[in-house]
Every structure is written in structure tokens, then in C-alpha cells.
Design an enzyme around this catalytic site. Structure first.
Site, PDB file in Angstrom:
ATOM      1  N   GLU A 286      17.711  12.058  31.425  1.00 28.13           N
ATOM      2  CA  GLU A 286      16.469  12.788  31.681  1.00 28.13           C
ATOM      3  C   GLU A 286      16.847  14.123  32.295  1.00 28.13           C
ATOM      4  O   GLU A 286      17.539  14.169  33.308  1.00 28.13           O
ATOM      5  CB  GLU A 286      15.568  11.971  32.613  1.00 28.13           C
ATOM      6  CG  GLU A 286      15.116  10.650  32.008  1.00 28.13           C
ATOM      7  CD  GLU A 286      14.437  10.817  30.658  1.00 28.13           C
ATOM      8  OE1 GLU A 286      13.616  11.749  30.500  1.00 28.13           O
ATOM      9  OE2 GLU A 286      14.742  10.042  29.734  1.00 28.13           O
ATOM     10  N   CYS A 320      11.554  18.841  38.306  1.00 25.00           N
ATOM     11  CA  CYS A 320      11.694  19.041  36.861  1.00 25.00           C
ATOM     12  C   CYS A 320      10.327  19.317  36.252  1.00 25.00           C
ATOM     13  O   CYS A 320      10.212  19.980  35.230  1.00 25.00           O
ATOM     14  CB  CYS A 320      12.326  17.820  36.228  1.00 25.00           C
ATOM     15  SG  CYS A 320      11.495  16.309  36.690  1.00 25.00           S
TER      16      CYS A 320
HETATM   17  P1  NAD Z   1      22.922  18.160  38.095  1.00 28.86           P
HETATM   18  O1  NAD Z   1      22.992  18.006  36.618  1.00 28.86           O
HETATM   19  O2  NAD Z   1      23.677  19.251  38.712  1.00 28.86           O
HETATM   20  O3  NAD Z   1      23.427  16.829  38.790  1.00 28.86           O
HETATM   21  C1  NAD Z   1      22.839  15.566  38.508  1.00 28.86           C
HETATM   22  C2  NAD Z   1      23.818  14.479  38.905  1.00 28.86           C
HETATM   23  O4  NAD Z   1      24.944  14.557  38.044  1.00 28.86           O
HETATM   24  C3  NAD Z   1      24.360  14.607  40.315  1.00 28.86           C
HETATM   25  O5  NAD Z   1      24.458  13.320  40.871  1.00 28.86           O
HETATM   26  C4  NAD Z   1      25.739  15.201  40.111  1.00 28.86           C
HETATM   27  O6  NAD Z   1      26.613  14.852  41.150  1.00 28.86           O
HETATM   28  C5  NAD Z   1      26.130  14.554  38.809  1.00 28.86           C
HETATM   29  N1  NAD Z   1      27.164  15.202  38.018  1.00 28.86           N
HETATM   30  C6  NAD Z   1      27.447  16.512  37.899  1.00 28.86           C
HETATM   31  N2  NAD Z   1      28.475  16.685  37.026  1.00 28.86           N
HETATM   32  C7  NAD Z   1      28.818  15.452  36.568  1.00 28.86           C
HETATM   33  C8  NAD Z   1      29.789  14.961  35.643  1.00 28.86           C
HETATM   34  N3  NAD Z   1      30.629  15.756  34.995  1.00 28.86           N
HETATM   35  N4  NAD Z   1      29.859  13.628  35.436  1.00 28.86           N
HETATM   36  C9  NAD Z   1      29.015  12.796  36.056  1.00 28.86           C
HETATM   37  N5  NAD Z   1      28.100  13.208  36.953  1.00 28.86           N
HETATM   38  C10 NAD Z   1      27.990  14.518  37.196  1.00 28.86           C
HETATM   39  O7  NAD Z   1      21.370  18.228  38.459  1.00 28.86           O
HETATM   40  P2  NAD Z   1      20.718  18.389  39.907  1.00 28.86           P
HETATM   41  O8  NAD Z   1      20.913  19.783  40.370  1.00 28.86           O
HETATM   42  O9  NAD Z   1      21.135  17.278  40.797  1.00 28.86           O
HETATM   43  O10 NAD Z   1      19.192  18.142  39.585  1.00 28.86           O
HETATM   44  C11 NAD Z   1      18.328  19.128  39.124  1.00 28.86           C
HETATM   45  C12 NAD Z   1      18.083  18.982  37.646  1.00 28.86           C
HETATM   46  O11 NAD Z   1      17.556  17.680  37.386  1.00 28.86           O
HETATM   47  C13 NAD Z   1      17.048  19.941  37.112  1.00 28.86           C
HETATM   48  O12 NAD Z   1      17.475  20.440  35.868  1.00 28.86           O
HETATM   49  C14 NAD Z   1      15.815  19.069  36.948  1.00 28.86           C
HETATM   50  O13 NAD Z   1      14.893  19.547  36.005  1.00 28.86           O
HETATM   51  C15 NAD Z   1      16.420  17.775  36.549  1.00 28.86           C
HETATM   52  N6  NAD Z   1      15.533  16.652  36.799  1.00 28.86           N
HETATM   53  C16 NAD Z   1      14.969  16.019  35.729  1.00 28.86           C
HETATM   54  C17 NAD Z   1      14.099  14.967  35.932  1.00 28.86           C
HETATM   55  C18 NAD Z   1      13.464  14.250  34.768  1.00 28.86           C
HETATM   56  O14 NAD Z   1      12.927  13.160  34.964  1.00 28.86           O
HETATM   57  N7  NAD Z   1      13.490  14.807  33.572  1.00 28.86           N
HETATM   58  C19 NAD Z   1      13.796  14.558  37.224  1.00 28.86           C
HETATM   59  C20 NAD Z   1      14.408  15.229  38.302  1.00 28.86           C
HETATM   60  C21 NAD Z   1      15.273  16.263  38.080  1.00 28.86           C
END
Ligand code: NAD
Length: 515
Positions: A286, A320
Site C-alpha cells: 500500500e 497517504c
Molecule cells: P517509506 O517507504 O520510506 O518506509 C516504509 C517502511 O519501509 C519503513 O518501515 C522503512 O523502514 C521500510 N523500508 C525502507 N526501505 C526498505 C527496504 N529496502 N526494504 C524493506 N523495508 C524498507 O515510507 P514512510 O516514509 O515510512 O511512509 C510514508 C509513505 O507511506 C507515504 O508515501 C504515504 O503515502 C505512504 N502510506 C500509504 C498508506 C496506504 O494505506 N496507502 C498509508 C500510510 C502511508
């Protein structure tokens, strides 16, 4: 067995007793600042040399706590442990699994103020937002517990004389849970307990900016009676540990919520069949949004103003579902813009130490830099009419910002900013407004403010978003009421908190017996 599901009530902080309870919880949480939390692999608590340090985004000098940091060796051990635990957990009665969720929900409900206060400190959430985040986490546990009990019998299929047929669900194996920091409790809880209650074992790798609240939740699961090895807590770097978990031949379900870039990367990595891997991985990703509030000419302007301000600036636009684009019919554009600017200038920004702070900080320096860069881009692409400034001397504070008269192809109309910035664009009629709203690679949420029934019908069919709202804001989906998930590059549309979600964590088995 359990009473019918009903969503958790929000706390009214204007009630003196509640306000005092929250102030007390903030003090109590402050007294625990600096505490260290271990990794959990099976029943073993592991302390590592390297730590992830969680800081208060309102006050960068303040350390909320630290967690030990897993490396690949620990990740390997955790996978093996979870794999072994799966051999029994998969056959545990679903009612027993559901009961653990209900007990965990009860524990969190009793400690609700403490959990909300933790989010205020660790994620910079204003009280109302922190309270809603915790309530949503409780809802996920209560909702999925009930749903699992419904699903445990499987679904009806036909039988014939001399043949008995059954169709039921079994889990997939070891799940990897990778949540974001922005709903540091709710999404972390939802994406952890859904695989658990369906019979998978879980490796939880929390977001690096909000690991403390996740560590506290793992303790709650233990208190609620989760058997050892079923939940494993392994904070670590995405590049080192994240990829390792996702690539590993023994993991079978990846549930990720976060940015488009990381999500698409994990999606393709999980698709690759590794040596000694004997299954295809299930992937739930997501991702981001670029969500639009449309205001029609025939609309209640006060509702429109409220919807735009709430959608754009709730939790500093770090949702999001945040409404970062306002598309307004030409006839009412000036009036709506003026009123939104006025309301925006009245919003309070600061450290959320009282209920009256509407907007806290953004999460960290990287977010601050990215958002302020977008504000500079916005100043070139349109007319700055509110905010436009930040201050990162103590915490990461950015004023709620409005850029007016923006071209629909401008970067601030197309790219996810994930901060308190909204772009205003004019539409010549309703069809044009819909066209602008759909002109995005994302398709997560949207709102339409209109009193025109034909336009409601048209948007219902043609506004291509996973969550569409009429005459209200486009944020704040409630578990069991508005299942949540988006189309296009917003992800796999898993609809968290909805009737189809748990099935994504299981595989269906058909059993046919002749006699
Ligand atoms: P992010 O992608 O930077 O990180 C998300 C998670 O992934 C974190 O736990 C991070 O540590 C991990 N991560 C990063 N690189 C990784 C890798 N190579 N392998 C495995 N894990 C890794 O996102 P964020 O800054 O934490 O969150 C914000 C984003 O999330 C925004 O784009 C927002 O729109 C989205 N979001 C979407 C929803 C939805 O339901 N669609 C809900 C909430 C947030």
C-alpha cells in the site's frame, strides 16, 4: 462470543477529566524517555551494539528511546524461529488466535492515554490525531478477531450424493511486516495482527523513526499470550535487513505500507523465485497518494472549506489520504480560496503539549528538507497565499501552506509532498474537475463537495480512487466502515479494515471426499 464490532470512540479532550488524564500520561511517558528496547526472536531478548535512536520531532534534543538493531545474522535466526513456530501456530484454533487480539485490544484500551502520549512524543502527533491512531489500532484488532471467527469455517461449496466437499482457508507461512511511521500504531498493528490471526508467524520490522511504540506493542502481544516465535521484533535498516527478509526463500507473505519507491522495489524483489524457494510470495503493498478535494459550483462552501483544511493539514499533511490538491469550480474559486486562507492562518502550529495545537512538526530533517524544497518549487509554479515558511531550529515545524492558481501538470499538483502543502487549481466545469482529479498516477482517496445528484452519480463511477467521499474530508477512514486502499500506483488495494482483507493472508483449500 464477542459483542458485535463497533469502532472505538474518540476521546473528547474538552472534558476536563480526559485532558488531565492525557497531561498525566504525557508526564509518565516523559519519565521513560531514553529507555532501551531489545529485539525479540522467539523468547530471546537480544541487545545489540548498534541501536536505532528515536527522537522527538518537536524537540530534536530529546531522545524518546532506542531499540537494538538487527543485522542479517539475527534476521536469519528470526526467520528460522518464525518458520519453526509456524509448524504449530498454523494449526492453532482460530478462536484462540482471535482471543489474543481481543485481549491485546483490551490492554491497549486500558493504556490508551499512555499509547497516545507515546505517539505525541515519538511521531509529533497532535492529541486528536494520536488518539485516533490508537483507536484505529484497537479497531483493527477487534475487527480482524471477529472476522477470523467468521472465516474459520471457510465458505459454502456444493456437495453431491457420495461426495462431501469443503472449502476453507489456511495460512501461508512466515510473514514480513513493514509498516510506515505516519500511522505508527494503527498501521503497524493492523499489518501485524492480520497475518497473525490468520495463522502466519510474523517478523515485524518497524519504521526507523517510530520503533518505540512498536516495541511497546510487541510487549502487549506477549502479555496477551502470543506463543513464542509467533511474533519476532527485528528493527533494522531497509537496505540490509529489509531486502534480506523480502528476498529470503522461507518468507511467504510481504505486507508493506509506505512510499511508492520502496513499495515498487519490494514488489519486484518478492516476485523473484530464489534458490530453494518452493512457493510464490504473496505481496500486499500500500503506497502513496496525491489526493484531491473537488468543489463544485453548487456546493455548501462552509463544508468545502472545512473539507479542504482538514484534508490538507490534519497531522501536517502526513497522511497517504491527505488532500494535497484542491480543484475548485471557476464560479466559486475566489470565495473558497479566501475562506480557506483565512481558516489556515488561524491554525495553531507547535509542540503538541496541549489539546489546542492543531499541527505539530513533520517527522524528521529529511521530511523537513523535502517539504520546504517543494514549497520553493510551489512558489515558482503558483502564487503563495498562506504559510511558506518553516523553522527547524528546535523541531521540524512548517506552516500550513497554500499555493494558488497552479497548473494541473505542475510538480506540486503531481508529486506526493507528504507535508502541509495544498495546491489550488481552477476547473471550468465539473467534467474538467474530474479530469484534473484523475490526472495522477495515484488513485487513493478523493472528496467531492457538491449538492448536484447527477455529479455525485458521475463521480461515483468515474472518479478513480479507492476511497471516495462526498461532502466531507478525504481523510479519516474507519475500520469496518470505510475499508481502505487505493488504485493505480497507490498500491494493491488490499482494503485494510474491510471484509476481504484477511483472505489476502491465506490460501484456500478444497477438500473433496468420496464415500
Ligand atoms: P517509506 O517507504 O520510506 O518506509 C516504509 C517502511 O519501509 C519503513 O518501515 C522503512 O523502514 C521500510 N523500508 C525502507 N526501505 C526498505 C527496504 N529496502 N526494504 C524493506 N523495508 C524498507 O515510507 P514512510 O516514509 O515510512 O511512509 C510514508 C509513505 O507511506 C507515504 O508515501 C504515504 O503515502 C505512504 N502510506 C500509504 C498508506 C496506504 O494505506 N496507502 C498509508 C500510510 C502511508
Amino acid at each position: 462470543m464477542f459483542p458485535a464490532y463497533k469502532h472505538e470512540a474518540f476521546t473528547d479532550f474538552t472534558v476536563e477529566e480526559n485532558r488531565k488524564a492525557m497531561e498525566e500520561a504525557l508526564k509518565q511517558v516523559k519519565a521513560t524517555f531514553g529507555k532501551h528496547y531489545n529485539l525479540l526472536v522467539g523468547s530471546e531478548q537480544i541487545t545489540t551494539e548498534e541501536k536505532i535512536v528515536s527522537i522527538n520531532p518537536s524537540n530534536k534534543e530529546e531522545v524518546i528511546g532506542s531499540v537494538s538493531k538487527a543485522n542479517q545474522e539475527i534476521a536469519e535466526k528470526a526467520i528460522e524461529t518464525a518458520y519453526q513456530a509456524f509448524q504449530t501456530w498454523q494449526y492453532t484454533d482460530p478462536v484462540e488466535r482471535a482471543n489474543i487480539l481481543v485481549r491485546a485490544a483490551a490492554i491497549v484500551r486500558r493504556r490508551k492515554y499512555e499509547f497516545s502520549a507515546t505517539l505525541v512524543a515519538e511521531a509529533g502527533k497532535p492529541w486528536k490525531e494520536a488518539d485516533a491512531d490508537i483507536a484505529e489500532g484497537i479497531d483493527f484488532m477487534e475487527y480482524y478477531a471477529r472476522q477470523m471467527i467468521e472465516l474459520k469455517q471457510g465458505k459454502n461449496v456444493q456437495s453431491r450424493p457420495g461426495e462431501h466437499n469443503r472449502y476453507f482457508y489456511i495460512p501461508t507461512g512466515v510473514a514480513v511486516t513493514i509498516p510506515p511511521w505516519n500511522f505508527a500504531f494503527a498501521i503497524m498493528v493492523g499489518t501485524t495482527v492480520a497475518p497473525l490471526v490468520t495463522g502466519n508467524t510474523v517478523l515485524l520490522k518497524p519504521a526507523s523513526t517510530t520503533p518505540v511504540v512498536a516495541a511497546k506493542f510487541v510487549e502487549v502481544l506477549q502479555k496477551a499470550g502470543i506463543p513464542e516465535g509467533v511474533i519476532n521484533f527485528i528493527p533494522g535498516s531497509g537496505a540490509e535487513v529489509g531486502d534480506y527478509l523480502v528476498d529470503h526463500p522461507k518468507t511467504s507473505l510481504i505486507t508493506f505500507t509506505g512510499s511508492r519507491d520502496v513499495g515498487t522495489r519490494l514488489y519486484s524483489r518478492a516476485a523473484k523465485v530464489q534458490q530453494n524457494q518452493n512457493h510464490l510470495k504473496r505481496v500486499i503493498v500500500e503506497m502513496g497518494g496525491k489526493d484531491t478535494v473537488i468543489v463544485d459550483k453548487d456546493a455548501d462552501i462552509d463544508i468545502a472549506v472545512d473539507a479542504i483544511v482538514t484534508s490538507a493539514f490534519g497531522f501536517s499533511g502526513q497522511k497517504c489520504s491527505a488532500g494535497s490538491r484542491a480543484v475548485i469550480h471557476d464560479d466559486v474559486y475566489d470565495e473558497v480560496l479566501d475562506k480557506v486562507v483565512k481558516r489556515t492562518n488561524e491554525l495553531t502550529v507547535g509542540e503538541p503539549t496541549t489539546k489546542d495545537i492543531y499541527m505539530g512538526p513533520v517527522i524528521d530533517q529529511a521530511a523537513y528538507d523535502k517539504i520546504t524544497d517543494y514549497i520553493e518549487i510551489g512558489k515558482q509554479e503558483g502564487r503563495l497565499v498562506a504559510g511558506g515558511e518553516g523553522d527547524d531550529s528546535k523541531g521540524y515545524f512548517i506552516k500550513p501552506t497554500i499555493i494558488a492558481d497552479v497548473d494541473v501538470e505542475a510538480r506540486i499538483m503531481q508529486e506526493e509532498i507528504f507535508g502541509p502543502v495544498v495546491a489550488f487549481a481552477k476547473a471550468k466545469d465539473f467534467d474538467h474537475a474530474l479530469e484534473i482529479a484523475n490526472n495522477s498516477e495515484y488513485g487513493l482517496t478523493g472528496a467531492v463537495i457538491t449538492n448536484n445528484r447527477a455529479h455525485i452519480n458521475k463521480a461515483t463511477m468515474e472518479f478513480h480512487v479507492g476511497n471516495l467521499y462526498f461532502n466531507r474530508n478525504c481523510t479519516g477512514a474507519i475500520v469496518g466502515y470505510q475499508p481502505f486502499g487505493g488504485f493505480k500506483m497507490s498500491g494493491t488495494d488490499s482494503k485494510a479494515g474491510g471484509p476481504d482483507y484477511l483472505a489476502l493472508h491465506m490460501q484456500a483449500k478444497t477438500v473433496s471426499e468420496s464415500f
